[in-house]
Design a protein around this motif. Structure first.
Motif, mmCIF file in Angstrom:
data_model
loop_
_atom_site.group_PDB
_atom_site.id
_atom_site.type_symbol
_atom_site.label_atom_id
_atom_site.label_comp_id
_atom_site.label_asym_id
_atom_site.label_seq_id
_atom_site.Cartn_x
_atom_site.Cartn_y
_atom_site.Cartn_z
ATOM 1 N N SER A 103 -2.446 -3.237 3.952
ATOM 2 C CA SER A 103 -1.801 -4.515 4.577
ATOM 3 C C SER A 103 -2.078 -4.762 5.947
ATOM 4 N N GLY A 104 -2.832 -5.695 6.212
ATOM 5 C CA GLY A 104 -3.150 -6.231 7.427
ATOM 6 C C GLY A 104 -4.540 -5.493 7.683
ATOM 7 N N THR A 105 -4.791 -4.360 7.698
ATOM 8 C CA THR A 105 -6.059 -3.704 7.691
ATOM 9 C C THR A 105 -6.336 -2.691 6.535
ATOM 10 N N THR A 106 -7.074 -1.674 6.407
ATOM 11 C CA THR A 106 -7.429 -0.964 5.400
ATOM 12 C C THR A 106 -6.250 0.064 5.051
ATOM 13 N N ALA A 107 -5.433 0.167 6.125
ATOM 14 C CA ALA A 107 -4.266 1.227 5.846
ATOM 15 C C ALA A 107 -3.313 0.709 4.757
ATOM 16 N N THR A 108 -2.737 1.824 3.791
ATOM 17 C CA THR A 108 -1.694 1.196 2.868
ATOM 18 C C THR A 108 -0.446 1.407 3.640
ATOM 19 N N HIS A 109 0.436 0.450 2.919
ATOM 20 C CA HIS A 109 1.930 0.214 3.459
ATOM 21 C C HIS A 109 2.807 -0.041 2.231
ATOM 22 N N CYS A 110 3.960 0.180 1.963
ATOM 23 C CA CYS A 110 4.878 -0.092 1.153
ATOM 24 C C CYS A 110 5.467 -1.592 1.404
ATOM 25 N N VAL A 111 5.041 -2.257 0.447
ATOM 26 C CA VAL A 111 5.453 -3.989 0.840
ATOM 27 C C VAL A 111 6.192 -4.535 -0.294
ATOM 28 N N ALA A 112 7.357 -5.104 0.182
ATOM 29 C CA ALA A 112 8.436 -5.622 -0.743
ATOM 30 C C ALA A 112 7.688 -6.774 -1.509
ATOM 31 N N GLY A 113 8.224 -6.925 -2.852
ATOM 32 C CA GLY A 113 7.937 -8.013 -3.541
ATOM 33 C C GLY A 113 9.026 -8.448 -4.528
ATOM 34 N N ASN A 114 9.095 -9.623 -5.123
ATOM 35 C CA ASN A 114 10.368 -10.271 -5.690
ATOM 36 C C ASN A 114 9.774 -10.613 -7.139
ATOM 37 N N GLY A 115 8.811 -10.021 -7.588
ATOM 38 C CA GLY A 115 8.510 -10.317 -9.029
ATOM 39 C C GLY A 115 9.255 -9.345 -9.951
ATOM 40 N N LEU A 116 9.384 -9.725 -11.370
ATOM 41 C CA LEU A 116 10.300 -9.002 -12.196
ATOM 42 C C LEU A 116 9.505 -8.581 -13.361
ATOM 43 N N LYS A 117 8.302 -8.966 -13.769
ATOM 44 C CA LYS A 117 7.734 -8.823 -14.871
ATOM 45 C C LYS A 117 6.877 -7.461 -14.696
ATOM 46 N N GLY A 118 7.142 -6.707 -15.924
ATOM 47 C CA GLY A 118 6.301 -5.278 -16.016
ATOM 48 C C GLY A 118 4.881 -5.351 -16.621
ATOM 49 N N PRO A 119 4.113 -4.218 -16.679
ATOM 50 C CA PRO A 119 3.087 -4.124 -17.469
ATOM 51 C C PRO A 119 2.568 -5.124 -18.491
ATOM 52 N N LYS A 120 1.500 -5.919 -18.696
ATOM 53 C CA LYS A 120 1.017 -6.464 -20.029
ATOM 54 C C LYS A 120 1.833 -7.489 -20.027
#
Length: 275
Positions: A103-120
């Motif tokens: 997020s923003g740079t090469t560093a990882t962060h926990c980012v909120a999301g609103n999606g509801l669908k799972g794998p496949k």
């Protein structure tokens, strides 16, 4: 985040044929979009449940909160130029409702999301759960190209360029196909592409796909189905053994061309490209 086009190996020639399907499954993470480049792998693995209920390769070690770790022999089999600071892209060890992303740079962060669908699950951009990304119309988790973990029923082949030189590899769950068939793909709007996977796969092309001789600066999907992208130009795929007796587009080549092969363009058995 916008769905980006396939890069590198897709640019070099993302064609998929081996008429057997690969294997991918899922952890959960950031709701996302499709991606940008591709790298391909054909190994598969299965095991204990990983973050978000996705299957993972078996491992005795445990991740955040005691969850089973997804085993990957080489971190570069999942990410390129990513510094895992707050969380792990492959393990997706973030709180519910968030996914691990650079997020923003090469560093990882926990980012909120609103999606509801799972794998496949079938998806459009932004519909997948945090940590997942919409790849060729299906929600996909980050994965390990070295053993296809945590992919089940697909393959860890698509390398999405997030920004600059930052890339993350995701699973694909595409239908395998015959690039020379009249109607190779069941899904409307999808076309059949041979690539460096050992099978050809169905995928929606980029807008304005081109035929033989058209430029493909963003990779294979700039071309019509049944073509490969070689040196920035769309080339017809062909039947290496029988191209001289077949029509162009049905395994043959235009007059003056010969059917050749390159491991950097396609590794589908018996499939080459006209040059």
């Amino acid at each position: 985040m916008e769905l980006m086009k396939l890069e590198a190996l897709l640019v070099a020639g993302l064609a998929v044929v081996a008429f057997a399907q690969p294997a991918c499954g899922g952890g959960e993470g950031t709701g996302g979009t499709g991606g940008s480049s591709t790298t391909e792998s054909t190994s598969s693995s299965s095991g204990s449940t990983g973050v978000g209920g996705g299957a993972s390769a078996s491992s005795s070690s445990s991740g955040v909160g005691g969850m089973a770790m997804i085993d990957c022999p080489n971190p570069q089999d999942t990410t390129e130029n990513v510094t895992e600071t707050d969380c792990s892209i492959l393990q997706q060890d973030c709180p519910p409702g968030t996914g691990c992303e650079p997020s923003g740079t090469t560093a990882t962060h926990c980012v909120a999301g609103n999606g509801l669908k799972g794998p496949k699950a079938e998806c459009k951009d932004g519909e997948c759960k945090p940590g997942l990304r919409c790849v060729f119309g299906k929600c996909a988790p980050p994965c390990c190209a070295g053993n296809d973990a945590p992919c089940e029923g697909g393959a860890c082949v698509v390398n999405f360029q997030i920004t600059g030189n930052i890339a993350i590899r995701y699973c694909i769950y595409q239908e395998s196909c015959d690039p020379f068939a009249d109607m190779p793909c069941a899904s409307a709007g999808e076309q059949c592409y041979p690539s460096i996977l050992p099978y050809a796969f169905c995928a929606p092309p980029n807008p304005g796909p081109g035929g033989a001789g058209a430029p493909c600066p963003d990779g294979l999907l700039d071309c019509l189905g049944g073509h490969v992208c070689y040196s920035g130009t769309c080339r017809l795929a062909c039947d290496l053994a029988n191209y001289m007796s077949l029509e162009p587009g049905k395994g043959g080549c235009e007059a003056g061309d010969v059917c050749v092969t390159s491991t950097g363009i396609t590794t589908v058995p018996g499939i080459g490209f006209c040059n």
